[in-house]
Design a protein around this motif. Structure first.
Motif, short mmCIF file in Angstrom:
data_model
loop_
_atom_site.label_atom_id
_atom_site.label_comp_id
_atom_site.label_asym_id
_atom_site.label_seq_id
_atom_site.Cartn_x
_atom_site.Cartn_y
_atom_site.Cartn_z
N LEU A 79 18.56 3.90 -1.96
CA LEU A 79 17.27 3.80 -1.30
C LEU A 79 17.40 3.02 0.00
N ALA A 80 16.68 3.48 1.03
CA ALA A 80 16.58 2.76 2.30
C ALA A 80 15.09 2.60 2.61
N VAL A 81 14.69 1.41 3.06
CA VAL A 81 13.29 1.09 3.30
C VAL A 81 13.12 0.49 4.69
N ILE A 82 12.09 0.94 5.42
CA ILE A 82 11.73 0.33 6.70
C ILE A 82 10.41 -0.41 6.49
N ARG B 85 0.85 -1.19 0.00
CA ARG B 85 0.00 0.00 0.00
C ARG B 85 0.89 1.24 0.00
N SER B 86 0.27 2.38 -0.13
CA SER B 86 1.05 3.62 -0.20
C SER B 86 1.87 3.81 1.07
N PHE B 87 2.95 4.52 0.93
CA PHE B 87 3.87 4.75 2.04
C PHE B 87 4.58 6.08 1.82
N PRO B 88 5.04 6.71 2.91
CA PRO B 88 5.75 7.97 2.76
C PRO B 88 7.15 7.75 2.17
N VAL B 89 7.54 8.70 1.33
CA VAL B 89 8.89 8.69 0.76
C VAL B 89 9.56 10.00 1.17
N ASN B 90 10.68 9.86 1.85
CA ASN B 90 11.46 11.01 2.28
C ASN B 90 12.71 11.10 1.41
N GLN B 91 13.32 12.26 1.40
CA GLN B 91 14.59 12.41 0.71
C GLN B 91 15.51 13.22 1.58
N THR C 154 13.30 6.05 2.14
CA THR C 154 14.11 7.26 2.12
C THR C 154 15.07 7.21 0.94
N ILE C 155 15.03 8.24 0.13
CA ILE C 155 15.99 8.39 -0.96
C ILE C 155 17.19 9.13 -0.39
N LEU C 156 18.34 8.50 -0.47
CA LEU C 156 19.58 9.11 0.03
C LEU C 156 20.35 9.72 -1.13
N GLY C 157 20.57 11.01 -1.09
CA GLY C 157 21.46 11.69 -2.04
C GLY C 157 22.81 11.79 -1.36
N ILE C 158 23.84 11.20 -1.95
CA ILE C 158 25.14 11.11 -1.28
C ILE C 158 26.19 11.83 -2.12
#
Length: 158
Positions: free
Chosen positions: A127-130, A23-29, A110-114
């Motif tokens: 990408l990191a996912v919980i 289902r839908s989930f929040p995406v952070n960056q 969470t999208i990680l910009g490195i």
């Protein structure tokens, strides 16, 4: 295609696949500046399409499964690049804790910009996912404990 574009495309593909399965989930960056040596390692992981995942596994009492290491608690985790993020996470939880989880959804991605601290290199993306999960079977081994609250990881490059 350059590494930046490739890493962005890989993250977008993973997010699309996850949205189809859960289902839908929040995406952070977030953007993280790291030392050059760490940047090179993260760049290699981005090129390989590596994703970090964590499992927030609850039991019947709503306690959360953790791994205990030197007195610190952390959620069980996995790193994979095969596209089967959920399966890799379940396997890692079983292997590291003795508990078999059932994934119920995603708490957040969470999208990680490195980039490196000297900004000499372009930003790469990972990408990191919980995952939210419940215990299906098994009992915690010696390294795993149930805890009344979740020690949610700070999603940064390690």
């Amino acid at each position: 295609m350059g590494v930046v574009e490739q890493s962005q495309e890989t993250v977008e593909e993973y997010l699309s696949a996850l949205e189809e399965s859960y289902r839908s989930f929040p995406v952070n960056q977030t953007t993280v500046a790291v030392a050059v040596e760490k940047y090179q390692r993260e760049r290699e992981r981005a090129v390989a399409g590596s994703v970090d995942s964590y499992a927030k596994v609850t039991n019947e009492a709503d306690d959360v499964l953790h791994l205990e290491e030197d007195g610190d608690l952390r959620l069980p985790s996995a790193r994979t690049s095969d596209g089967e993020i959920g399966r890799a996470t379940v396997d890692a939880v079983e292997h590291s804790t003795g508990v078999t989880p059932r994934i119920d959804g995603i708490e957040q991605a969470t999208i990680l910009g490195i980039h490196d601290t000297g900004s000499a290199h372009e930003t790469v993306f990972r990408l990191a996912v919980i995952f939210e999960a419940t215990r299906q079977a098994g009992s915690p081994n010696a390294d795993a404990v149930w805890h009344s609250t979740a020690e949610i990881p700070e999603i940064v490059v390690s």
